[in-house]
Structure formats: structure tokens, C-alpha cells
Design an enzyme around this catalytic site. Structure first.
Site, PDB file in Angstrom:
ATOM      1  N   LYS A 232     148.866 -45.520 -69.867  1.00 14.99           N
ATOM      2  CA  LYS A 232     148.761 -46.975 -69.905  1.00 14.99           C
ATOM      3  C   LYS A 232     147.875 -47.416 -71.071  1.00 14.99           C
ATOM      4  O   LYS A 232     147.031 -46.657 -71.568  1.00 14.99           O
ATOM      5  CB  LYS A 232     148.204 -47.511 -68.579  1.00 14.99           C
ATOM      6  CG  LYS A 232     149.124 -47.300 -67.368  1.00 14.99           C
ATOM      7  CD  LYS A 232     150.311 -48.241 -67.389  1.00 14.99           C
ATOM      8  CE  LYS A 232     151.320 -47.958 -66.281  1.00 14.99           C
ATOM      9  NZ  LYS A 232     150.870 -48.375 -64.951  1.00 14.99           N
ATOM     10  N   ARG A 272     151.154 -40.863 -60.436  1.00 15.57           N
ATOM     11  CA  ARG A 272     152.438 -40.944 -61.140  1.00 15.57           C
ATOM     12  C   ARG A 272     152.172 -40.666 -62.612  1.00 15.57           C
ATOM     13  O   ARG A 272     151.470 -41.450 -63.278  1.00 15.57           O
ATOM     14  CB  ARG A 272     153.054 -42.331 -60.934  1.00 15.57           C
ATOM     15  CG  ARG A 272     154.401 -42.553 -61.616  1.00 15.57           C
ATOM     16  CD  ARG A 272     154.876 -43.989 -61.384  1.00 15.57           C
ATOM     17  NE  ARG A 272     156.180 -44.229 -61.969  1.00 15.57           N
ATOM     18  CZ  ARG A 272     156.386 -44.609 -63.230  1.00 15.57           C
ATOM     19  NH1 ARG A 272     155.347 -44.772 -64.050  1.00 15.57           N
ATOM     20  NH2 ARG A 272     157.621 -44.818 -63.682  1.00 15.57           N
TER      21      ARG A 272
END
Length: 295
Positions: A232, A272
Site C-alpha cells: 500500500k 492479505r
């Protein structure tokens, strides 16, 4: 759907699971286009399972800022093709990253066991009903809408990252209201997993690290917690703040793995990730830490 899946054991796992990301997209932020070819997608999914992934999360539509929606037909064809190719792998547990009820229904019919809805039931109101009808697991993510600039200009450009009472308090309260709504639509509480939605309406370090540090605030709800930190933008910001201004993907995956270890130490249901091998090792270390801390 696989009749042999023990949904209770999967939902109530006593160890942190590793969910490998399989993006069948043109424009995902880190691996767009790599796995569009069906045979490459099959091999990559199988490789991740061989590396220790407990779950493969299949997605055919990018949710990054500026992403364009793929057609319903293309998304369904890509997702069901991947499910058909991977479901025969021994022990395969397949999660479908979609916001469309039709795609979820088709994938579940082919054997998928989990629906991972980044809109948390907000975008397609029929999706929770599909989940309820199939009695599969449902990941409900915190959601405030598409990110600015996404999907052909239909997403608002308003800043959705203001949290009046603090990011941890507001995300938790908003997420639990989403959970209430999907339960009202018929989804069983014992099938629900929650996800604070790192990076979604949360662009900076100051939005995401409080959620990771406050993981226990989500755990006390009684729902298993999925964390999707992998690659991210805020990880790049963390590296920049540490003096690494041009991080490589390996640098980002190292930080992702470090966060995976911390999530496991705090009892997350799953992480994840894109780089499965790194996080499998990190999760095992985090669980060992937790075991000795509790002794």
C-alpha cells in the site's frame, strides 16, 4: 461450492492465515497485467499455494486511485476461469475480490468459498443476499466510496479521509454499522470477517498505522480481522520517512512482512499479501512471539 469446506474451522482459525493476492487485471498498482493470461494466473495461484498460502484471493477489477471499471462480462469470465483452474488444487480455498453480486454468484457456483467485498455491502445491495443464499464466508471491509478519480470520473473528488473522532474510532463504528446491515440482509454473524480497509480513504501513515496499532479494538468485536497492508502507498511513505526515498518492491515486501509478523502477534485472522513466501515466515515468527508473550 466445495461441500468439504469446514467453514467454522476456517472462520475460527486459531492461527493467522496467509491470503495470497491473484490480480487478474490490467492496471493493479503493483502487478497489473502480469497474470491476465489464464495459464499464468493458474500457475501463479498454484505457486502461492505451494509457498504456503492458505487462501488465494482472486480479483479482476482494480480498486486503486484512477482505476477504470471493467465490464461485468470481463470480470465474470476472468474470475470464473481462475476458479475453475485452481479449485482442483488439493486443499484450495478461494476468495473472490468483487463488488458485484453476479460475479460472486458465478464464482461461488464454481466452488469458491469466500467473498471479499471491499465495499462491505454498500455498492451492490444484492451481494449480501447472494452470500446469505450460499452460506459462504463474507469479508466486510470498511468503505466510504470509490477513491477519487476512479471509474471514469464517476467517483467524487471530495476528500473522504477526514475522521472527525479519530480514524480508529470512526472506522470501527462505520464498519460495525456495515456489519449490522449485512446481517439484516441475511448473512449469518458466524460467516463474517471484518477488514478495516487500509488505504481506502486512508492515504497516509497517520490514517493506517493507528488502525494497525489498534487491531485489538477490532478483535474485541468478536469478528475475525483481515489485514490487507501489502504494498500500500503508506508503506512507501513509511520507507521515505525512514530515509529510503526510492524503495524497491523488495523493500516494500520486507515492510509488508514485518507488518504481517506484528499482525500475527496480535492475533489477526489473516494477512492479505502479494509476496506469500516472505509473509508465511513472518507470520510464523509473529505467532511464536505471541505464544511466548502469553506464557
Amino acid at each position: 461450492m466445495s461441500e468439504s469446506t469446514d467453514f467454522k474451522a476456517l472462520h475460527d482459525s486459531d492461527r493467522t492465515l496467509v491470503m495470497g493476492v491473484l490480480n487478474i487485471t490490467e492496471d493493479s498498482f503493483s502487478d497489473g497485467g502480469l497474470w491476465l493470461d489464464p495459464d499464468k494466473a493458474r500457475r501463479h495461484g498454484a505457486d502461492m499455494m505451494d509457498d504456503g498460502a492458505d487462501i488465494i484471493d482472486i480479483g479482476a477489477e482494480s480498486t486503486r486511485p484512477g482505476a477504470k471499471r471493467v465490464s461485468e462480462y470481463d470480470e465474470m469470465a476472468r474470475v470464473t476461469g481462475a476458479v475453475k483452474a485452481l479449485i482442483a488444487h488439493p486443499g484450495a480455498v478461494l476468495s473472490i475480490d468483487t463488488t458485484r453480486a453476479s460475479v460472486a454468484s458465478a464464482a461461488l457456483a464454481e466452488g469458491a468459498q469466500i467473498i471479499n467485498d471491499v465495499s462491505g455491502g454498500r455498492l451492490d445491495k444484492e451481494l449480501p443476499h447472494v452470500v446469505a443464499d450460499h452460506d459462504c464466508l463474507y469479508i466486510v471491509q470498511h468503505w466510504r466510496g470509490w477513491l477519487a478519480g476512479s471509474h471514469d470520473g464517476t467517483a467524487p473528488d471530495a476528500d473522504t479521509s477526514h475522521y472527525e473522532h479519530g480514524v480508529l474510532h470512526d472506522v470501527r463504528d462505520e464498519l460495525m454499522r456495515q456489519v449490522d446491515d449485512v446481517i439484516a440482509a441475511g448473512v449469518k454473524p458466524e460467516r463474517i470477517i471484518i477488514d478495516p480497509g487500509l488505504g481506502f480513504s486512508k492515504p497516509g501513515i497517520e490514517h493506517n498505522l493507528p488502525l494497525l496499532a489498534g487491531l485489538d479494538a477490532f478483535k474485541v468485536t468478536g469478528y475475525p480481522v483481515l489485514i490487507g497492508q501489502s504494498r500500500k502507498r503508506f508503506i512507501g511513505a513509511m520507507l521515505a520517512e525512514a530515509g529510503i526515498d526510492e524503495p524497491t518492491m523488495a523493500d516494500k515486501d520486507d515492510v509488508t512482512a514485518a507488518l504481517s509478523a506484528l499482525c500475527a502477534e496480535h492475533g489477526a485472522w489473516a494477512v492479505r499479501v502479494h509476496d506469500v513466501r516472505r509473509s508465511v515466515a513472518a507470520v510464523k515468527a509473529g505467532e511464536l512471539w505471541r505464544r511466548y508473550a502469553a506464557a
